[in-house]
Design a protein around this motif. Structure first.
Motif, PDB file in Angstrom:
ATOM      1  N   ASN A  67       0.819  -1.200   0.000  1.00  0.00           N
ATOM      2  CA  ASN A  67       0.000   0.000   0.000  1.00  0.00           C
ATOM      3  C   ASN A  67       0.863   1.264   0.000  1.00  0.00           C
ATOM      4  O   ASN A  67       1.126   1.813  -1.043  1.00  0.00           O
ATOM      5  CB  ASN A  67      -0.928  -0.005   1.221  1.00  0.00           C
ATOM      6  N   TYR A  68       1.275   1.713   1.173  1.00  0.00           N
ATOM      7  CA  TYR A  68       2.096   2.920   1.328  1.00  0.00           C
ATOM      8  C   TYR A  68       1.578   4.040   0.420  1.00  0.00           C
ATOM      9  O   TYR A  68       2.159   4.365  -0.617  1.00  0.00           O
ATOM     10  CB  TYR A  68       3.567   2.634   1.027  1.00  0.00           C
ATOM     11  N   SER A  69       0.490   4.659   0.834  1.00  0.00           N
ATOM     12  CA  SER A  69      -0.177   5.652  -0.012  1.00  0.00           C
ATOM     13  C   SER A  69       0.740   6.796  -0.433  1.00  0.00           C
ATOM     14  O   SER A  69       0.553   7.365  -1.511  1.00  0.00           O
ATOM     15  CB  SER A  69      -1.427   6.197   0.677  1.00  0.00           C
ATOM     16  N   ARG A  70       1.733   7.116   0.363  1.00  0.00           N
ATOM     17  CA  ARG A  70       2.616   8.222  -0.013  1.00  0.00           C
ATOM     18  C   ARG A  70       3.495   7.888  -1.221  1.00  0.00           C
ATOM     19  O   ARG A  70       4.175   8.750  -1.758  1.00  0.00           O
ATOM     20  CB  ARG A  70       3.476   8.648   1.185  1.00  0.00           C
ATOM     21  N   THR A  71       3.467   6.636  -1.664  1.00  0.00           N
ATOM     22  CA  THR A  71       4.264   6.237  -2.830  1.00  0.00           C
ATOM     23  C   THR A  71       3.432   6.126  -4.103  1.00  0.00           C
ATOM     24  O   THR A  71       3.955   5.709  -5.137  1.00  0.00           O
ATOM     25  CB  THR A  71       4.946   4.871  -2.570  1.00  0.00           C
TER      26      THR A  71
END
Length: 176
Positions: A67-71
């Protein structure tokens, strides 16, 4: 499908699915957690993480697990398919608990070379993966529903898998 991002709440089964899909398609499977976590449960800085991710994705085909939305800007720059593993809450929590207990019992290293292993103290801390799953389940559901409906990503193939049966059927349809 050449560049695929498998997303879903912790415990949903996205890593297991990602590995099976990558094997089925005979492409690399890139696990974002393995890029993010350094030895001793030390987190990478965003600069380190973004650089590792960009380097890992610099190939023609892959299945990206995480996921890691900032990526999103990095990982969805060239992605053509988003697969959302979206099981019900009870199933997701059961899988998260089962996985955590097995990891504590077996003391398996989570990401090769990291030395990182889960322990009982971690299961009951404020940083517990189980607590994380509880806190993020509904938030992630809302976020991914919005993302796949966002016109900015209308060009992407979005697949939502809501059960292990749907996951198996999808895998059976895939060929290299």
């Amino acid at each position: 499908m050449k560049k695929i991002n498998v997303v879903g709440t912790s415990g949903s089964g996205k890593t297991t699915f990602s590995r099976a899909l990558a094997q089925r398609l005979n492409v690399p499977c890139i696990e974002m957690d393995a890029l993010f976590w350094k030895p001793g449960w030390t987190q990478s800085t965003d600069d380190e993480f973004f650089a590792k991710l960009a380097e890992a994705l610099d190939c023609d085909t892959w299945v990206l697990d995480g996921n890691y939305s900032r990526t999103t800007a990095i990982k969805w720059k060239d992605v053509d398919t988003i697969i959302w593993v979206d099981f019900g809450f009870a199933r997701t929590m059961w899988q998260a608990v089962k996985r955590a207990v097995l990891r504590v019992r077996d003391q398996r290293e989570l990401w090769s070379g990291s030395g990182n292993r889960e322990n009982l103290r971690m299961l009951f801390s404020r940083d517990s993966i189980l607590l994380w799953t509880l806190k993020t389940y509904r938030v992630n559901k809302k976020r991914y529903r919005a993302l796949i409906q966002n016109p900015q990503y209308a060009h992407l193939r979005c697949v939502r898998l809501r059960s292990p049966t749907q996951c198996q059927a999808f895998l059976a349809e895939c060929s290299p």
